[in-house]
Design an enzyme around this catalytic site. Sequence first.
Site, PDB file in Angstrom:
ATOM      1  N   ASP A 180       0.832  -1.205   0.000  1.00  0.00           N
ATOM      2  CA  ASP A 180       0.000   0.000   0.000  1.00  0.00           C
ATOM      3  C   ASP A 180       0.867   1.257   0.000  1.00  0.00           C
ATOM      4  O   ASP A 180       2.055   1.233   0.349  1.00  0.00           O
ATOM      5  CB  ASP A 180      -0.912  -0.003   1.233  1.00  0.00           C
ATOM      6  CG  ASP A 180      -2.225   0.732   0.999  1.00  0.00           C
ATOM      7  OD1 ASP A 180      -2.319   1.495   0.015  1.00  0.00           O
ATOM      8  OD2 ASP A 180      -3.155   0.547   1.804  1.00  0.00           O
ATOM      9  N   ASN A 196      -0.382   5.184   1.079  1.00  0.00           N
ATOM     10  CA  ASN A 196      -1.595   5.909   1.443  1.00  0.00           C
ATOM     11  C   ASN A 196      -1.495   7.425   1.423  1.00  0.00           C
ATOM     12  O   ASN A 196      -2.421   8.103   1.844  1.00  0.00           O
ATOM     13  CB  ASN A 196      -2.076   5.453   2.824  1.00  0.00           C
ATOM     14  CG  ASN A 196      -2.958   4.234   2.734  1.00  0.00           C
ATOM     15  OD1 ASN A 196      -3.951   4.226   2.012  1.00  0.00           O
ATOM     16  ND2 ASN A 196      -2.596   3.181   3.439  1.00  0.00           N
ATOM     17  N   ASP A 217     -10.520   1.740  -3.041  1.00  0.00           N
ATOM     18  CA  ASP A 217     -11.003   1.483  -1.684  1.00  0.00           C
ATOM     19  C   ASP A 217     -12.522   1.406  -1.643  1.00  0.00           C
ATOM     20  O   ASP A 217     -13.095   0.901  -0.671  1.00  0.00           O
ATOM     21  CB  ASP A 217     -10.534   2.592  -0.740  1.00  0.00           C
ATOM     22  CG  ASP A 217      -9.116   2.365  -0.245  1.00  0.00           C
ATOM     23  OD1 ASP A 217      -8.580   1.264  -0.420  1.00  0.00           O
ATOM     24  OD2 ASP A 217      -8.531   3.316   0.322  1.00  0.00           O
TER      25      ASP A 217
END
Length: 748
Positions: free
Chosen positions: A476, A478, A546
């Site tokens: 990931d 972010n 997401d």
Amino acid sequence: MLIHTNLEKQQFHLSNGKVSYIFQVMKNGHLGHLYYGKALRHRSDFSHLQTYDVPTAASCHVYEDDPAFSLETLRQEYPAYGNSDFREPAISVGKDNAPNVPDFKYDSFRILEGKPRLEGLPATYSDKASTIQILLKDEFLQAELTLNYTIFQDKPVITRSASLKNYGTENLVIDRMMGASVDFPDKDFIFTHLSGTWSRERHVKERRLEMGNQSISSLRGASSHHHNPFLALKRLEATEHTGEVFGFNFVYSSNFIMQVEVDHYDTARLTVGIHPFGFKWNLLPHEVFQTPEVVMVYSNKGLNGMSQAFHSLYRENLIPAHWRKEKRPILINNWEATYFDFNEDKLVKIAKSASELGIELFVLDDGWFGKRNDDTSSLGDWHVDLTKLPNGLESLAKKTSNIGMKFGLWFEPEMISPNSELYREHPDWAVGTPHQRTFGRNQLVLDFSRPEIVDYLYKEMADIIKLTKLSYIKWDMNRNITEAFSQKLASNQQGEFFHRYILGVYSLYERLTSEFPHVLFESCAGGGGRFDPGMMYYAPQAWTSDDTDAIERLKIQYGTSFAYPIYSMGSHVSAVPNHQTLRTTPLLTRANTAYFGTFGYELDPLTLSEEEREEIKGQIVFYKNHRDLIRDGLFYRLLSPFLNNEAAWMVVSQDQSEALVGYYKVLATPNSPKQQTLRLSGLNETAAYSVAGNNQAYYGDELMQVGLQLPTEFNGVNGKSAERGGDFQSHVFYLRSIDIGEKDKRME
């Protein structure tokens, strides 16, 4: 032969029967562009394709005695600014105290069978291709410019990149260097791209080309949620399945620009490359700078034909070889089930319950390391939190394996929390100026332009992979990069930071995927913020968004399919009300959307009713039966959710023997028409097909011209006979071709 050369005329023709690309050396030694489009029959001379316009009073020209030879009006291959061309260039490079007016002239060429690697960069690969490298020189700069063109044997695909070598004794400074530039003879195109933001990535946007600059770009240190590095120029009359389309995709995961400049003569120049804003590369003597690769697809079968070419290329010539035919496991991720609140016992119960449903991989998401009880701490501290998992990761991994499931982990290796052991020990490892740092999600970015930081992360991750025998990593990212400053780069090198950063990311991916080729990497950047072919070279699938809401995913997955194979899309069934939209959709529709991707679950199986568990078991069996078709089949978009209250798509096997069709209706409509059909694509016109659950048979031409009969919809009074109704409807049809005996029986 894929590459034809005419040494006398100094012309080069790349053609494979699907596409042609033709250019030549002009009389000033620069490269002139002649043609790009549908394959042309080769001939001895294409000089007539470049016309020299009548000069105007406003034109500047290269030669005093030839006012018609103006680079302002000539189509070029890799233009520079200042030599009578006032349009934005492909390259700007110079020496100190000298103007940036490069003058690269043709020197030589060489043809290679196959496709050479790009050092340190992701790129497509193939043995069934030919590459021509054109060498140009600028004697004043003492620099060599190499233009790389690769044409694939069986695809309407050409890839391009450029490299610059400093063979002199003085430093050169590059402040602009594109991967490709294409001059089109007119502006009669629709500019089509994929834009959005977090949780609504890659929505399809269109606008007609007009005079001036039209562009998409990113300055975020990632390809971004906001503009994907994909662009299509489609002819005004082109549709989903007909007409000419030119598609472009940048194999890069950081700052980029894709721009079309329409000039005062209504011609269009497309440039694709690293965004020049904030970019300044010091090229020392004997060093080489290599641009990332640009993928160029030609289609005369509309947008869908373009997409199928991209899909085929990326499945066969971009993703890691191990994962071309390997079945991707159906996974369950614990994030929406537990967030940060878990212990070993809870996780093992989730894994055991999921295994009983037929799920194959358990993924432990954020919160397993450091003192990570929320998003305010511990990024960078990649050691297990013993208060949550007192027996360590190895114990959890073994228990997961004993259940019969593979084990996966979430990492965010590019980030560091100010509240972490790593930051307290190495505050200078964070990106940012000494006096200013912007926060995002309570975290900073690690300086991946520094090899020692990449080495540190490699050891941390490799040790965990070995310890737990990991099968899967969700990587990931972010937050985006602000205050792009490295405390280890010299002041005159700070313009190199963004590119050096992503080279560091690629190097870590390269080391891990080379040492652990059987670990499935799934890229993620706050969802779909780095869904690009650069990432796909290492990670064959990406977390698409997401936003897991099935209805929002119709648009997200539809748009993503313009350039990327559906088997690269992480697509999961999540809990309701949905955690991003609070929308409640049927479990059936959540699965029917997620089937057209890698498929998995984001929910707590311990909270499911027995009826829901049985339904999910059936979904998993269905997906396992069809995942080879979803992986390898040809994808067709049928109804756009951007234009309709309905959406539809389908996957057809390469031999046209079977197909999977997804149909979706977002909101119910009163008293809908009695006859409702969906016209299909890609079938064998003369073959007969059965539809699962239907005793009828249909010829392929009937299904494509008349359509597949949809289940009867509730119209207010037909409650007893209606097969569907309400909001958020969906249906998935499985078609297979049938033999003569079965056909005759069904068609009586």
